[in-house]
Design an enzyme around this catalytic site. Sequence first.
Site, PDB file in Angstrom:
ATOM      1  N   GLU A  69      69.306  -1.101 -66.016  1.00 30.15           N
ATOM      2  CA  GLU A  69      69.165  -0.894 -64.568  1.00 30.15           C
ATOM      3  C   GLU A  69      70.221  -1.649 -63.766  1.00 30.15           C
ATOM      4  OE1 GLU A  69      65.469  -0.720 -62.601  1.00 30.15           O
ATOM      5  OE2 GLU A  69      64.384   0.146 -64.288  1.00 30.15           O
ATOM      6  N   HIS A 122      61.518  -7.840 -64.128  1.00 31.48           N
ATOM      7  CA  HIS A 122      61.327  -8.164 -65.539  1.00 31.48           C
ATOM      8  C   HIS A 122      61.887  -9.557 -65.795  1.00 31.48           C
ATOM      9  CE1 HIS A 122      60.536  -4.087 -67.566  1.00 31.48           C
ATOM     10  NE2 HIS A 122      60.591  -3.826 -66.263  1.00 31.48           N
TER      11      HIS A 122
END
Length: 486
Positions: A62, A336
Amino acid sequence: MATSQTTQNRDDILQLPTHLRLLSLNCWGLKFLSTHRHARLKEIAHQIASQSPPPEIVGLQECWTQEDYLTIRDITREILPHGKFYWSGVFGGGLVILSKWPIEESSMVRYPLNGRPAAFFRGDWFVGKGVACARIRIGGKGKGRGGVVEVFNTHLHAPYNEGAGKEDSYACHRTAQAWEIAKLMRAARERGSLVVGTGDFNMVPGSLAYGVVAGRGGGVRDVWRVVWPESARGSAEKGGLEGKVASSRECLDVHGTTCDSRLNTWRWSKALQKDLDRGREEHVDPEGEDWKAKRLDYIFFGDNAAEATGFSWQVEEVKVGMTMRHPELKCSLSDHFSVETTLVREQPDQPSTDNPRSQQPTLPASTYDQILSLITTYIARERRQRKQQLTLFWSSAVLTIACHIAIWWSPRNYVSFILMFLSTFGLGWGVLMGLMGFLFVKTELRALKEFRWEVERAREADGLIGGVGEGDGVVVDGDGKRSANS
């Protein structure tokens, strides 16, 4: 001649590093959508660059924009002078590999099954998810196998419906993707390379996709379960802790949870996040129970053939990292946390006769049956949708023709306008449904048939033809071991 070759191999081995430090992180760098995107990714780069000892191979997910990638490259250039941003799909795959050593070869392998274009609000199909592959020679000037690391960085399809009590309609896609990356890692290990698989796999330990990677990856092992073999197979919310609820600290230190932790500010409610933006920080007790924390990010590794190289790689340590906050914004650096590990090079006391081909774990018959059942169900679902889409296409064609005919007898201008609007809207919608039905679903069905063929052939190769085979009752765990089902 043989003595000269042996001396060369020994010299190459001596030039290899004794430790290999790896890091994987989903950066959450969606352009226009991720809050404080550029500031967070810049700080992520600073944290990577300041680690001691520094990581030597990094897989990022990402990281969607060139701007963020170049920022990270500039900040980490001293310790990670080599890098590759992988191009894919309409918006890019978001995958990056950084390395201390030169990347000799690289490729981007697209997944044949990867979401649906109709789900444009999810974006998985448009980003062209796949596997970022890099061949890195970590030491030695020779061409021996021992100095080659093949890195596979990926981001599998998200489940989306998992928390809503609904069936995960993308389970088939994620399982097929797990199968593809497992094939790539198995082939690399058979070539004698050290194999490293990093990424956000969007799966929990013990899931079907996890079993596919561990069982079909040619003996690759989940570094976390090598060190913590009894760690949770999912969040407490999903029964992964067998009815127990671990504290946030235990979830990080023992169970390796990288996502949905109470300690991550992006899991907080919108009200608490707004308070954080105003400078009012909520204290989170690390000893509090954490129901939703789960492990979605992994580092897999497969050792190269010890009998050919004279040494092996072992997991020395593993941890969850990047848990700090942004120094100014006070938010977590990503939604995350990272997973980080150190591999150590060891020379075995006894020469090994192990061969990567002979030690490949296989899947139990029940797992093959589960995959084939999943494919069959999904094929039936797609055929129903294709029928609906083609029905809408032909209906829109009839509607368009009817509206154009009706205009001839339209009594008022505003009625003509309404008919023209309906015909234009109907034609546009119909063309879209036609493209989906005639092209996309057709392509997806062919990919599903190919996937099914591969699974069936693998099942036969494992001696599990027709009904229950010898694989029943055997589970392949992430540490590469086979154990009987209780």
